[in-house]
Write a protein that holds these residues in place. Structure first.
Motif, mmCIF file in Angstrom:
data_model
loop_
_atom_site.group_PDB
_atom_site.id
_atom_site.type_symbol
_atom_site.label_atom_id
_atom_site.label_comp_id
_atom_site.label_asym_id
_atom_site.label_seq_id
_atom_site.Cartn_x
_atom_site.Cartn_y
_atom_site.Cartn_z
ATOM 1 N N PHE A 126 0.690 -1.309 -0.025
ATOM 2 C CA PHE A 126 -0.014 -0.149 0.036
ATOM 3 C C PHE A 126 0.954 1.268 -0.007
ATOM 4 C CE2 PHE A 126 -3.163 -2.924 1.590
ATOM 5 C CZ PHE A 126 -4.199 -2.824 0.806
ATOM 6 N N ALA A 127 1.879 1.205 0.778
ATOM 7 C CA ALA A 127 2.960 2.491 0.718
ATOM 8 C C ALA A 127 3.422 2.911 -0.644
ATOM 9 C CB ALA A 127 4.086 1.991 1.649
ATOM 10 N N GLU A 128 3.608 1.856 -1.534
ATOM 11 C CA GLU A 128 4.069 2.013 -2.805
ATOM 12 C C GLU A 128 3.061 2.794 -3.739
ATOM 13 O OE1 GLU A 128 5.550 -1.625 -4.372
ATOM 14 O OE2 GLU A 128 7.620 -1.017 -3.592
ATOM 15 N N LYS A 129 1.901 2.758 -3.245
ATOM 16 C CA LYS A 129 0.937 3.476 -4.234
ATOM 17 C C LYS A 129 0.778 4.843 -3.889
ATOM 18 C CE LYS A 129 -2.289 -0.703 -4.711
ATOM 19 N NZ LYS A 129 -3.314 -1.225 -4.325
ATOM 20 N N ARG A 130 1.637 5.200 -2.705
ATOM 21 C CA ARG A 130 1.461 6.649 -2.476
ATOM 22 C C ARG A 130 2.498 7.618 -3.248
ATOM 23 N NH1 ARG A 130 -1.121 7.848 2.362
ATOM 24 N NH2 ARG A 130 -2.193 5.822 3.193
ATOM 25 N N GLY A 131 3.394 6.943 -4.080
ATOM 26 C CA GLY A 131 4.149 7.680 -4.847
ATOM 27 C C GLY A 131 5.720 7.743 -4.116
ATOM 28 N N ASP A 132 6.498 8.930 -4.126
ATOM 29 C CA ASP A 132 7.590 8.842 -3.683
ATOM 30 C C ASP A 132 7.881 10.077 -2.935
ATOM 31 O OD1 ASP A 132 10.670 8.254 -3.503
ATOM 32 O OD2 ASP A 132 10.977 9.209 -5.171
ATOM 33 N N ASN A 133 7.424 9.928 -1.618
ATOM 34 C CA ASN A 133 7.345 10.952 -0.679
ATOM 35 C C ASN A 133 8.490 10.901 0.319
ATOM 36 O OD1 ASN A 133 6.698 13.497 0.451
ATOM 37 N ND2 ASN A 133 4.882 12.313 2.140
ATOM 38 N N ALA A 134 9.245 12.107 0.615
ATOM 39 C CA ALA A 134 10.374 12.019 1.609
ATOM 40 C C ALA A 134 10.095 13.073 2.625
ATOM 41 C CB ALA A 134 11.494 12.088 0.831
ATOM 42 N N HIS A 135 9.064 13.407 2.771
ATOM 43 C CA HIS A 135 8.541 14.367 3.629
ATOM 44 C C HIS A 135 8.194 13.997 5.053
ATOM 45 C CE1 HIS A 135 7.590 18.322 5.770
ATOM 46 N NE2 HIS A 135 6.403 17.821 5.647
ATOM 47 N N VAL A 136 8.702 14.372 6.397
ATOM 48 C CA VAL A 136 8.450 13.640 7.431
ATOM 49 C C VAL A 136 7.313 14.530 8.156
ATOM 50 C CG1 VAL A 136 8.939 12.955 9.756
ATOM 51 C CG2 VAL A 136 10.507 12.645 7.885
ATOM 52 N N THR A 137 5.999 14.062 8.234
ATOM 53 C CA THR A 137 5.007 14.881 8.899
ATOM 54 C C THR A 137 4.961 14.665 10.573
ATOM 55 O OG1 THR A 137 3.298 12.997 8.841
ATOM 56 C CG2 THR A 137 3.561 14.506 7.030
ATOM 57 N N TRP A 138 4.024 15.330 11.234
ATOM 58 C CA TRP A 138 3.930 15.142 12.680
ATOM 59 C C TRP A 138 3.162 14.004 12.910
ATOM 60 C CZ3 TRP A 138 6.965 17.918 15.666
ATOM 61 C CH2 TRP A 138 7.333 19.158 15.319
ATOM 62 N N THR A 139 2.208 13.572 11.962
ATOM 63 C CA THR A 139 1.562 12.251 12.076
ATOM 64 C C THR A 139 2.668 10.991 12.148
ATOM 65 O OG1 THR A 139 -0.308 13.261 11.186
ATOM 66 C CG2 THR A 139 -0.162 10.770 11.278
ATOM 67 N N VAL A 140 3.683 11.229 11.368
ATOM 68 C CA VAL A 140 4.557 10.064 11.169
ATOM 69 C C VAL A 140 5.474 10.015 12.270
ATOM 70 C CG1 VAL A 140 6.771 9.493 9.870
ATOM 71 C CG2 VAL A 140 4.716 10.002 8.594
ATOM 72 N N ALA A 141 5.794 11.275 12.730
ATOM 73 C CA ALA A 141 6.540 11.433 14.159
ATOM 74 C C ALA A 141 6.114 10.653 15.232
ATOM 75 C CB ALA A 141 7.127 12.830 14.374
ATOM 76 N N ILE A 142 4.839 10.978 15.413
ATOM 77 C CA ILE A 142 4.023 10.302 16.486
ATOM 78 C C ILE A 142 3.843 9.055 16.267
ATOM 79 C CG2 ILE A 142 1.829 10.303 17.683
ATOM 80 C CD1 ILE A 142 1.412 13.243 16.793
ATOM 81 N N ALA A 143 3.479 8.302 15.090
ATOM 82 C CA ALA A 143 3.545 7.066 14.864
ATOM 83 C C ALA A 143 4.621 6.369 15.048
ATOM 84 C CB ALA A 143 2.986 6.724 13.586
ATOM 85 N N VAL A 144 5.913 6.923 14.876
ATOM 86 C CA VAL A 144 7.017 6.310 14.982
ATOM 87 C C VAL A 144 7.365 6.124 16.188
ATOM 88 C CG1 VAL A 144 9.514 6.570 14.652
ATOM 89 C CG2 VAL A 144 7.991 6.667 12.612
ATOM 90 N N GLY A 145 6.912 7.272 17.221
ATOM 91 C CA GLY A 145 7.238 7.141 18.595
ATOM 92 C C GLY A 145 6.506 6.102 19.217
ATOM 93 N N LEU A 146 5.050 5.822 18.887
ATOM 94 C CA LEU A 146 4.314 4.722 19.306
ATOM 95 C C LEU A 146 4.834 3.492 18.915
ATOM 96 C CD1 LEU A 146 0.710 6.406 18.721
ATOM 97 C CD2 LEU A 146 1.851 6.132 20.954
ATOM 98 N N GLY A 147 5.152 3.266 17.576
ATOM 99 C CA GLY A 147 5.752 2.205 17.155
ATOM 100 C C GLY A 147 6.883 1.383 17.842
ATOM 101 N N GLN A 148 7.438 2.318 18.299
ATOM 102 C CA GLN A 148 8.879 1.988 19.089
ATOM 103 C C GLN A 148 8.240 1.157 20.557
ATOM 104 O OE1 GLN A 148 12.903 4.262 18.036
ATOM 105 N NE2 GLN A 148 11.301 5.192 19.767
#
Length: 264
Positions: A126-148
């Motif tokens: 599913f991630a590959e369908k989102r194109g080629d994005n390299a920008h880190v959002t605040w949502t990504v930051a929070i999710a990475v913290g929870l993922g750890q």
């Protein structure tokens, strides 16, 4: 197997698996079923070797961020690393204080390996369908913290797998960018976790009679192996998918359930 050779093998396993999406904790617990259990201090030290390795790999990036905070892009990126770390600390510390402990059998690790492998296949699709994005959002930051936190609670999940694929699913679709952010967040997280565990052992006088030669061997093995593996992985994911790692996890997990149905 002699103790120094066993320490060398465990250090190499830690260095190989800490940053590959296959779960270092899971592999170490499995290996210690055959090589013999080691002290908590030993496990902390070999993880520290892996932390030093990833810090060396990203030394230039860390330097650029720390000396370039006047630039908005660097400041924004550094703040997102800090937020991800704080989320991990604020959620993970209560879990630790509640008395969480690693499992004594390999059964939960085996299931985590299998489920994590399937998760990787689905997430990358599913991630590959989102194109080629390299920008880190605040949502990504929070999710990475929870993922750890999730990866820490469920050995076999893999911190790198959980954080990289959460980032990719939530929009950071470029593999190298997702891996870099996950690894950079992991540096303060693993330093803090290792320091906290060490202080706990020191407070409880749990350092014991350590074989310092074995500890040094394992530390160096984890550091050197980890450095080489991360350099290889960063080059590999620029041209390849994570499919091979996912299949490996599924096969290993299924094999453990078949060969060790009782978990020991």
């Amino acid at each position: 197997m002699s103790d120094p050779i066993s320490a060398l093998v465990l250090g190499i396993i830690e260095g190989i698996t800490e940053f590959l999406p296959v779960s270092s904790t899971g592999h170490l617990l499995i290996a210690q079923h055959w090589l013999g259990a080691r002290s908590d201090f030993f496990n902390i030290v070999i993880q520290a070797g892996a932390i030093v390795a990833i810090t060396l790999v990203y030394r230039q990036r860390i330097w650029d961020l720390s000396t370039g905070l006047r630039e908005r892009e660097n400041r924004d990126y550094a703040m997102k690393i800090a937020v991800a770390f704080l989320v991990t600390a604020l959620v993970g510390l209560p879990v630790r204080l509640a008395g969480w402990e690693l499992p004594e059998t390999v059964t939960p690790i085996a299931w985590a390996l299998i489920i994590g492998g399937v998760w990787m296949l689905v997430a990358e699709h599913f991630a590959e369908k989102r194109g080629d994005n390299a920008h880190v959002t605040w949502t990504v930051a929070i999710a990475v913290g929870l993922g750890q936190v999730v990866a820490g609670v469920f050995p076999g999940t893999s911190r790198s797998a959980m954080t990289i694929f959460l980032a990719m699913l939530l929009g950071l679709s470029r593999r190298s960018a997702a891996a870099e952010f996950a690894f950079l967040v992991g540096i303060p997280t693993m330093f803090a976790a290792s320091a906290y565990a060490f202080l706990e052992l020191w407070r409880d006088q749990g350092l014991g009679e350590e074989a310092w030669g074995d500890v040094a061997i394992a530390f160096l093995a984890a550091m050197v192996t980890g450095f080489l593996v991360v350099k290889w992985l960063l080059a590999y994911i620029k041209r390849h998918r994570f499919t091979g790692f996912a299949i490996y996890r599924i096969v290993l997990g299924a094999g453990l359930l078949l060969l060790m149905p009782s978990g020991t």
